[in-house]
Design a protein around this motif. Sequence first.
Motif, short mmCIF file in Angstrom:
data_model
loop_
_atom_site.label_atom_id
_atom_site.label_comp_id
_atom_site.label_asym_id
_atom_site.label_seq_id
_atom_site.Cartn_x
_atom_site.Cartn_y
_atom_site.Cartn_z
N ARG A 372 0.73 -1.17 -0.02
CA ARG A 372 -0.03 -0.22 0.15
C ARG A 372 0.80 1.16 -0.17
NH1 ARG A 372 -5.30 -1.70 3.67
NH2 ARG A 372 -5.88 -3.38 2.02
N THR A 373 1.97 1.32 0.14
CA THR A 373 3.26 2.20 0.02
C THR A 373 3.71 2.24 -1.12
OG1 THR A 373 4.56 1.24 1.72
CG2 THR A 373 3.10 2.95 2.58
N GLU A 374 4.53 1.00 -1.25
CA GLU A 374 5.61 1.19 -2.32
C GLU A 374 4.80 0.72 -3.67
OE1 GLU A 374 8.85 2.21 -2.52
OE2 GLU A 374 8.05 3.20 -0.78
N GLY A 375 3.82 -0.07 -3.51
CA GLY A 375 3.10 -0.47 -4.76
C GLY A 375 3.04 -2.14 -5.10
N ILE A 376 4.32 -2.60 -4.88
CA ILE A 376 4.78 -3.89 -5.29
C ILE A 376 4.11 -4.76 -4.27
CG2 ILE A 376 6.23 -5.57 -5.89
CD1 ILE A 376 8.18 -3.22 -6.45
N VAL A 377 3.20 -5.95 -4.65
CA VAL A 377 2.59 -6.86 -3.85
C VAL A 377 3.96 -7.96 -3.59
CG1 VAL A 377 0.87 -8.64 -3.58
CG2 VAL A 377 0.19 -6.52 -4.77
N PRO A 378 4.55 -8.05 -2.49
CA PRO A 378 5.75 -9.08 -2.49
C PRO A 378 5.25 -10.30 -2.06
CG PRO A 378 4.99 -7.77 -0.23
CD PRO A 378 4.13 -7.28 -1.24
N ALA A 379 6.08 -11.33 -2.46
CA ALA A 379 6.04 -12.63 -2.08
C ALA A 379 5.96 -12.80 -0.65
CB ALA A 379 7.07 -13.30 -2.89
N PRO A 380 5.49 -14.02 -0.07
CA PRO A 380 5.28 -14.27 1.32
C PRO A 380 6.80 -14.18 1.95
CG PRO A 380 3.68 -15.55 0.35
CD PRO A 380 4.33 -14.95 -0.85
N GLY A 411 11.12 -11.37 -4.35
CA GLY A 411 10.18 -11.63 -5.48
C GLY A 411 8.84 -11.06 -5.19
N HIS A 412 7.96 -11.13 -6.06
CA HIS A 412 6.50 -10.66 -6.11
C HIS A 412 5.67 -11.48 -5.52
CE1 HIS A 412 5.57 -12.39 -9.73
NE2 HIS A 412 6.14 -11.98 -10.68
N GLY A 413 4.42 -11.22 -5.17
CA GLY A 413 3.59 -11.96 -4.87
C GLY A 413 2.35 -12.48 -5.70
N HIS A 414 2.51 -12.30 -7.13
CA HIS A 414 1.37 -12.32 -7.97
C HIS A 414 0.94 -13.76 -7.88
CE1 HIS A 414 3.43 -8.94 -10.47
NE2 HIS A 414 2.99 -8.46 -9.31
N SER A 419 -2.94 -16.65 -0.49
CA SER A 419 -2.42 -16.37 0.85
C SER A 419 -2.86 -14.95 1.27
CB SER A 419 -0.88 -16.38 0.63
OG SER A 419 -0.56 -17.65 -0.01
N PHE A 420 -2.95 -13.93 0.36
CA PHE A 420 -3.26 -12.56 0.84
C PHE A 420 -4.91 -12.61 1.24
CE2 PHE A 420 0.63 -11.37 -0.80
CZ PHE A 420 1.21 -10.37 0.05
N ASP A 421 -5.82 -13.34 0.12
CA ASP A 421 -7.02 -13.68 0.61
C ASP A 421 -7.25 -14.15 1.86
OD1 ASP A 421 -8.02 -12.51 -1.83
OD2 ASP A 421 -8.22 -14.74 -2.70
#
Lengths: 449, 449
Positions: A372-380, A411-414, A419-421
């Motif tokens: 929510r700050t840097e934009g990128i959704v990170p990997a767990p 890595g990204h969390g795409h 997991s985010f759900d």
Amino acid sequence: MQTKITLPESDIPTHWYNVIADMPNPPAPYLGPDGNPVPPEAMLAIFPESLVMQEVSGERWIPIPDPVREALTLWRPSPLYRAHRLERALNTPAKIYYKNEAVSPAGSHKPNTAVAQAYYNQQAGIKRLTTETGAGQWGCSLSLAGQMFGLDIRVYMVKVSYQQKPYRRSMMQTWGAEVFASPTDMTESGRKILAEHPDSEGSLGISISEAVEEAAGREDTNYALGSVLNHVLLHQTIIGEEARKQLAMVDDYPDMVFAPCGGGSNFGGIAFPFFADKAAGKDVKLVAVEPTSCPTLTKGVYTYDYGDTAGLTPLMKMFTLGHDFMPPGIHAGGLRYHGDSALVSQLHQEGLVDAVAVPQLETFDAGVLFARTEGIVPAPESCHAIAATVREARQCAETGEAKTLLFNLSGHGHFDMSSFDRYFAGELEDFDYQESAIQESLRHLPKVG
Amino acid sequence: MQTKITLPESDIPTHWYNVIADMPNPPAPYLGPDGNPVPPEAMLAIFPESLVMQEVSGERWIPIPDPVREALTLWRPSPLYRAHRLERALNTPAKIYYKNEAVSPAGSHKPNTAVAQAYYNQQAGIKRLTTETGAGQWGCSLSLAGQMFGLDIRVYMVKVSYQQKPYRRSMMQTWGAEVFASPTDMTESGRKILAEHPDSEGSLGISISEAVEEAAGREDTNYALGSVLNHVLLHQTIIGEEARKQLAMVDDYPDMVFAPCGGGSNFGGIAFPFFADKAAGKDVKLVAVEPTSCPTLTKGVYTYDYGDTAGLTPLMKMFTLGHDFMPPGIHAGGLRYHGDSALVSQLHQEGLVDAVAVPQLETFDAGVLFARTEGIVPAPESCHAIAATVREARQCAETGEAKTLLFNLSGHGHFDMSSFDRYFAGELEDFDYQESAIQESLRHLPKVG
């Protein structure tokens, strides 16, 4: 106010940095079950000679072959970011930088070694590689690299991740690989586990056993490991080399370097080039971040153990929870490993590398704040490094210290959105520290000699 | 042999390029149902004044506000790649370049305008934005931008995409947005569609109606559109501006520029800055690539029509298949739009912009070839540009021409892996050109005046 520090393609490193050259003591040798050092030749059943030589080399700088550097140009040099927005959200005087390894086609730092390993195997006439994968990051990376260098790839994917991340499997297949949920009934190691634990969710240790077993039994087939081994950490040092140069471009240097630590390649990759400075007297703290539910460095013992569950690998002196420890099904699949890199372990034992463990919910809290700050959704996995960095930055907010913090956004969390759900649905657990399970698996440590 | 051509952060463009300044004729005005031009003020119910002024501006260069440029630094400038590996696989003398817009946190070019729109709305005191999304790329982008500028975001997501891409929804929620499968029963437009077509898979046109209806009815709420409108295409021109500069760095210039074309912002974004050269006499071909199943530019008519299904928008002169045309459920959700940007349409009508339609299977063939050579798994929308570029490069292989081809890799396919699964399983169709359906919807074109 610069956000992104980029290097031109010509600044992709020309050499890997070998930390062994600067370690105060030589690495403890790999041992056979008889307690005698394993000769390098014994590894030739599953690795090409060039990688075995790298595994045991003491040279400080090892040249990167041109075809490997050419492959790396597809995503390297990776950008270094100053996390201005995260800093503001934390209201901290600390300066936070992150190296963005999510920009590779596979979405993590893993392709850095995958292309090197694929290249050396192709040069050795190998047609086929087997491997394991946890969260799927490594399996994707080797599939990509196999495609680039014309090798067939077979991936044993830890079952819990296979189920949580079906699209990682799709991605491997898009790059032409075969993927199986491990444990399988295709290997003896897999069948043995299934007989004892029919509902096994799998683990990195089991998948490694399956992949090694298959590679050892076939002439045209080698094995590729995504972490733990010296040559894998070696290939990842380009991360830290680039980051060091990028920080110098903005006249900065880290007080602390954070990275997630499962098998150790993510951590070694960013931290070792800074260790070179530390060995020369520089004051820099290198912090390996692990899950509290799989607390290898923080709660394990430093001793000889197998790298895999079935005991097919040589014995490595490392921090371990016991080679048959079955970590809880946390969402950071890449950190569910019972052991750790021998190099990272030895440096930790010698007090030169720090370690911290973070519970699952804190890692997702930090990951969502980062998104929510840097934009990128990170990997767990990456959320672990973010969580430890956020802790430190909050500490700085209290003390007023303006430390410079660097972490590896590995890595990204795409492919981790389920997991985010579950996190948003309040369904994620902070698995307790499994004291009794760890004590049990530590009772199975091999007797050496 | 350079692969990646990067620009420093300081080279993020300072101005957007407004193609209207170089068009041979002024754009046809937007009309009300009475046939009279819509005054700009009429748009203030759903857009802030600053964006309405951009919508009608004739200025060639429009300055980018500093907070927008600062937001753009999170992923811009985006890299330009020379596709050496794809060229070798095609054995073509053509030189292929692609601009990689997949590097944004949302995974496509869409955040370029999302951050601008969020900024201007925040400046105007707006608290909340509604929008539509097809494949989810735009919804994600606005969710990200809303988070960056402190706005609440509500997304109406086309139902077929909502089902095909659940993790796009998760990602929007990770950035704090609300997401609904459209048509919903929350708006009159949605209820009307559901009454007529209870099993409606939705379409961009329907989702737009729902989002516009809600925004028009609330004081604190505006609407944001991800494509079609002049100001949206304007914000995307930084893609072409950067690409032009990057090509100049390697002393090259494209003979042909390809981009997917749904609403037109992807295409306008990369193509318009080259149109400036074309208007000045340069020989460059600008090719909009669309699906054969939704062939707006290649099979539609150039006339006044509504931008949405329910007829809530002004009438725009554009190529259209009829505002109630229901495109087949192809996997390139972002290209399922009945109309097209008025600017792109007018330039196509005047013979200054070319168009080509590509069937679904050919786009996935090309996308997989791209993934297996260049590494990146592309979005189904981007696969359209790749397919058209591959066609041209193969043509060059036959004629021996060494053309320079540039395409916009508008996004990655990380959230489209189920589409690739279906492709590999042989389950994807080449939807026939829906002649009778198009003829039917064209009968419902509005009468003007």
